[in-house]
Design a protein around this motif. Structure first.
Motif, mmCIF file in Angstrom:
data_model
loop_
_atom_site.group_PDB
_atom_site.id
_atom_site.type_symbol
_atom_site.label_atom_id
_atom_site.label_comp_id
_atom_site.label_asym_id
_atom_site.label_seq_id
_atom_site.Cartn_x
_atom_site.Cartn_y
_atom_site.Cartn_z
ATOM 1 N N MET A 20 0.830 -1.207 0.000
ATOM 2 C CA MET A 20 0.000 0.000 0.000
ATOM 3 C C MET A 20 0.863 1.256 0.000
ATOM 4 O O MET A 20 1.890 1.298 0.675
ATOM 5 N N TYR A 21 0.433 2.260 -0.729
ATOM 6 C CA TYR A 21 1.067 3.566 -0.619
ATOM 7 C C TYR A 21 0.713 4.148 0.744
ATOM 8 O O TYR A 21 -0.295 3.781 1.335
ATOM 9 N N GLU A 22 1.513 5.080 1.217
ATOM 10 C CA GLU A 22 1.207 5.727 2.491
ATOM 11 C C GLU A 22 0.033 6.671 2.357
ATOM 12 O O GLU A 22 -0.147 7.300 1.307
ATOM 13 N N PHE A 23 -0.753 6.786 3.407
ATOM 14 C CA PHE A 23 -1.834 7.783 3.429
ATOM 15 C C PHE A 23 -2.107 8.179 4.876
ATOM 16 O O PHE A 23 -1.712 7.470 5.808
ATOM 17 N N GLU A 24 -2.761 9.304 5.036
ATOM 18 C CA GLU A 24 -3.232 9.710 6.357
ATOM 19 C C GLU A 24 -4.534 8.967 6.616
ATOM 20 O O GLU A 24 -5.297 8.690 5.685
ATOM 21 N N PHE A 25 -4.796 8.647 7.874
ATOM 22 C CA PHE A 25 -6.025 7.927 8.211
ATOM 23 C C PHE A 25 -6.887 8.819 9.093
ATOM 24 O O PHE A 25 -6.435 9.289 10.140
ATOM 25 N N ALA A 26 -8.113 9.089 8.653
ATOM 26 C CA ALA A 26 -9.027 9.910 9.450
ATOM 27 C C ALA A 26 -10.195 9.048 9.896
ATOM 28 O O ALA A 26 -10.722 8.255 9.116
ATOM 29 N N ARG A 27 -10.586 9.193 11.162
ATOM 30 C CA ARG A 27 -11.704 8.388 11.658
ATOM 31 C C ARG A 27 -12.730 9.321 12.319
ATOM 32 O O ARG A 27 -12.829 9.403 13.548
ATOM 33 N N PRO A 28 -13.510 10.043 11.492
ATOM 34 C CA PRO A 28 -14.498 10.973 12.040
ATOM 35 C C PRO A 28 -15.606 10.231 12.788
ATOM 36 O O PRO A 28 -15.860 9.055 12.510
ATOM 37 N N THR A 29 -16.259 10.933 13.708
ATOM 38 C CA THR A 29 -17.357 10.317 14.455
ATOM 39 C C THR A 29 -18.705 10.953 14.117
ATOM 40 O O THR A 29 -19.731 10.518 14.612
ATOM 41 N N THR A 30 -18.671 11.995 13.260
ATOM 42 C CA THR A 30 -19.934 12.585 12.793
ATOM 43 C C THR A 30 -19.862 12.738 11.272
ATOM 44 O O THR A 30 -18.776 12.775 10.678
ATOM 45 N N LEU A 31 -21.058 12.849 10.678
ATOM 46 C CA LEU A 31 -21.139 13.018 9.232
ATOM 47 C C LEU A 31 -20.472 14.332 8.803
ATOM 48 O O LEU A 31 -19.770 14.390 7.787
ATOM 49 N N ALA A 32 -20.661 15.380 9.604
ATOM 50 C CA ALA A 32 -20.086 16.690 9.275
ATOM 51 C C ALA A 32 -18.548 16.615 9.237
ATOM 52 O O ALA A 32 -17.912 17.159 8.319
ATOM 53 N N GLU A 33 -17.982 15.913 10.215
ATOM 54 C CA GLU A 33 -16.516 15.755 10.221
ATOM 55 C C GLU A 33 -16.048 14.957 9.004
ATOM 56 O O GLU A 33 -15.002 15.241 8.419
ATOM 57 N N ALA A 34 -16.823 13.937 8.648
ATOM 58 C CA ALA A 34 -16.457 13.112 7.493
ATOM 59 C C ALA A 34 -16.481 13.953 6.215
ATOM 60 O O ALA A 34 -15.588 13.852 5.368
ATOM 61 N N LYS A 35 -17.512 14.803 6.063
ATOM 62 C CA LYS A 35 -17.615 15.675 4.885
ATOM 63 C C LYS A 35 -16.396 16.596 4.800
ATOM 64 O O LYS A 35 -15.818 16.788 3.729
ATOM 65 N N ALA A 36 -16.027 17.163 5.941
ATOM 66 C CA ALA A 36 -14.884 18.085 5.974
ATOM 67 C C ALA A 36 -13.606 17.349 5.577
ATOM 68 O O ALA A 36 -12.799 17.854 4.782
ATOM 69 N N ALA A 37 -13.427 16.142 6.101
ATOM 70 C CA ALA A 37 -12.210 15.368 5.793
ATOM 71 C C ALA A 37 -12.181 14.982 4.317
ATOM 72 O O ALA A 37 -11.117 14.973 3.688
ATOM 73 N N LEU A 38 -13.348 14.689 3.749
ATOM 74 C CA LEU A 38 -13.402 14.275 2.345
ATOM 75 C C LEU A 38 -13.215 15.446 1.376
ATOM 76 O O LEU A 38 -13.006 15.235 0.177
ATOM 77 N N ALA A 39 -13.298 16.658 1.896
ATOM 78 C CA ALA A 39 -13.102 17.827 1.040
ATOM 79 C C ALA A 39 -11.627 18.042 0.701
ATOM 80 O O ALA A 39 -11.279 18.770 -0.229
ATOM 81 N N GLU A 40 -10.726 17.377 1.447
ATOM 82 C CA GLU A 40 -9.295 17.472 1.162
ATOM 83 C C GLU A 40 -8.985 16.853 -0.200
ATOM 84 O O GLU A 40 -9.664 15.920 -0.632
ATOM 85 N N GLU A 41 -7.931 17.348 -0.832
ATOM 86 C CA GLU A 41 -7.579 16.828 -2.144
ATOM 87 C C GLU A 41 -7.185 15.345 -2.070
ATOM 88 O O GLU A 41 -6.448 14.934 -1.171
ATOM 89 N N ASP A 42 -7.699 14.545 -3.004
ATOM 90 C CA ASP A 42 -7.397 13.107 -3.082
ATOM 91 C C ASP A 42 -7.798 12.310 -1.846
ATOM 92 O O ASP A 42 -7.242 11.250 -1.581
ATOM 93 N N ALA A 43 -8.738 12.830 -1.067
ATOM 94 C CA ALA A 43 -9.260 12.056 0.050
ATOM 95 C C ALA A 43 -10.233 11.019 -0.503
ATOM 96 O O ALA A 43 -10.865 11.228 -1.535
ATOM 97 N N GLN A 44 -10.313 9.896 0.173
ATOM 98 C CA GLN A 44 -11.154 8.790 -0.294
ATOM 99 C C GLN A 44 -11.919 8.220 0.897
ATOM 100 O O GLN A 44 -11.337 8.001 1.957
ATOM 101 N N ALA A 45 -13.215 7.981 0.721
ATOM 102 C CA ALA A 45 -14.002 7.375 1.791
ATOM 103 C C ALA A 45 -13.701 5.880 1.875
ATOM 104 O O ALA A 45 -13.522 5.210 0.861
ATOM 105 N N LEU A 46 -13.673 5.367 3.113
ATOM 106 C CA LEU A 46 -13.510 3.932 3.363
ATOM 107 C C LEU A 46 -14.764 3.449 4.086
ATOM 108 O O LEU A 46 -15.052 3.898 5.190
ATOM 109 N N ALA A 47 -15.511 2.554 3.447
ATOM 110 C CA ALA A 47 -16.704 1.983 4.105
ATOM 111 C C ALA A 47 -16.251 0.737 4.855
ATOM 112 O O ALA A 47 -15.440 0.827 5.765
ATOM 113 N N GLY A 48 -16.705 -0.456 4.444
ATOM 114 C CA GLY A 48 -16.258 -1.671 5.142
ATOM 115 C C GLY A 48 -14.885 -2.142 4.697
ATOM 116 O O GLY A 48 -14.243 -2.956 5.361
ATOM 117 N N GLY A 49 -14.441 -1.650 3.539
ATOM 118 C CA GLY A 49 -13.075 -1.949 3.088
ATOM 119 C C GLY A 49 -12.889 -3.310 2.449
ATOM 120 O O GLY A 49 -11.763 -3.682 2.118
#
Lengths: 161, 263
Positions: free
Chosen positions: B1-30
């Protein structure tokens, strides 16, 4: 690097991880719990199966960071503190449910999950439940016998036809 | 795997903010994305895990009697908690992959990925479900846009899926034994205003509605009504597992089995 904390086999543990650190690498590399095996590393074989909050999970297909605060059980946590084998482990020994043993940790963890959900499964239900766990030695019959025996059922009819 | 930052938001609003970053990708069940990352088929800067967001998990019934499933709900939970309300959907969820995959994989992840052989897309399309995201509602008929393509915008998150409950329904799957994905599978449902039949695993365009079968079953919900019906092999997937003709044949077989199971 970030810090992750979780409960593994009843003990509170923590360690430094990268974002991409898989749960199985944290268990094996950081904690030294090498009973959980890495077979295919592509979530096909089930050798890395552990319990997360009592549910079966392939530890090669979950990030360590996602286990933050959760309860994890590995094969090392299945036997009693004095080394007494669990009923599933004992049945694998009694019915020769293993040969090389590589898949066995995942098989035991999967079979334990099955019997928690369904204490008296049919042979077909055992085979279906274990379809995500591959064994290249036994041909599965003795594994199925072991699981049936661990559930207190007759094994004489397993693979009878 | 390439390196990446890992974000684990606990609210939908935080998740939206994190996904607004360039090249951010959502992880569901993986269960698809993690193997893809290992194969270096994806190179996100940040992986935004949706597994720690309680507000997008769970199964409930709304005022109109629809079964509402949070986008982050696992297949195992749907199999357990939807069984009393929508048995055909629960049965489908309980047959995805294997038990360990069902502990992690989610309905939102499956729909957003829209694998041409996935199980949930035909359930959504065959039920005329409503897919709710953080910003809008999308009818299943407008959601699927070809193999691995959907109507979702970059960073849009499926928060809930609402299923109208049919009078009768069944999902019949011809599993490819190595991958446990459907080689071909059909979701057939009988609603008061007509039948819906959705097919996965077969078409090069991904999940689709078999309208000829829907017309026949709408006037007569029986195996006989679709006995003579044949799906076109044109546009079906051909690979080492099955030819387009064989997949087209299986569409008819799975449809008849699905209807028969409801009678």
């Amino acid at each position: 690097m970030a810090r992750v904390s979780m409960t593994v086999n009843g003990e509170q543990v923590s360690g430094e991880i990268e974002g991409r650190t898989l749960l199985v690498d944290f268990l094996r590399g950081t904690l030294g719990l090498t009973g959980t095996h890495v077979g295919c590393d592509t979530s096909q074989c089930g050798a890395c199966l552990v319990h997360v909050e009592d549910a079966p999970v392939k530890a090669c297909s979950m990030f360590a960071a996602e286990a933050e605060g959760l309860r994890v059980t590995t094969i090392e946590g299945v036997a009693g503190a004095d080394g007494t084998l669990s009923p599933v482990q004992k049945a694998f020994q009694d019915y020769h449910g293993l040969q090389c043993g590589f898949c066995t940790p995942g098989m035991v963890m999967a079979a334990t999950s099955l019997l928690e959900e369904n204490p008296k499964p049919t042979e077909a239900e055992v085979r279906q439940y274990l379809e995500g766990n591959l064994c290249r030695c036994t041909g599965y019959h003795n594994i199925v016998r072991a699981v049936m025996a661990a559930s207190g059922q007759d094994v004489g009819t397993v693979a009878a036809d | 795997m390439y390196e990446f930052e890992f974000a684990r938001p606990t609210t939908l609003a935080e998740a939206k903010a994190a996904l607004a970053e360039e090249d951010a990708q959502a992880l569901a069940g993986g269960q698809t994305l993690i193997p893809s990352l290992k194969a270096r088929l994806a190179m996100p800067s940040t992986l935004v895990s949706l597994s720690g967001i309680p507000e997008i998990k769970g199964v409930c019934i709304d005022d109109e009697g629809r079964v509402c499933i949070g986008g982050g709900t696992t297949h195992a939970t749907v199999a357990r908690e939807a069984a009393a309300h929508y048995p055909a959907l629960a049965s489908l969820a309980g047959r995805i992959g294997d038990p360990a995959v069902r502990s992690r994989g989610t309905i939102g992840g499956s729909l957003a990925n829209n694998d041409p052989s996935a199980c949930y897309p035909p359930a959504a399309l065959g039920s005329g479900a409503l897919i709710i995201t953080d910003s809008r509602e999308i009818a299943a008929d407008d959601f699927f846009a070809g193999m691995f393509e959907t109507a979702l915008e970059e960073g849009e998150i499926i928060t809930e899926v609402r299923f109208p409950v049919p009078e009768r329904a069944r999902y019949e799957k011809f599993a490819q034994p190595a991958s446990r994905f459907p080689l071909v599978a059909v979701f057939a449902a009988k609603y008061a205003d007509g039948a819906r039949v959705a097919v996965t695993g077969a078409s090069e365009e991904g999940v689709f509605r078999w309208t000829a079968a829907e017309e026949a079953l709408s006037s007569d919900w029986s195996v006989e009504a679709v006995e003579e019906l044949k799906a076109e092999a044109d546009g079906m997937i051909g690979d080492i597992h099955a030819s387009p003709e064989y997949r087209a044949h299986l569409i008819g077989v799975m449809t008849r089995r699905a209807v028969a199971a409801t009678l």
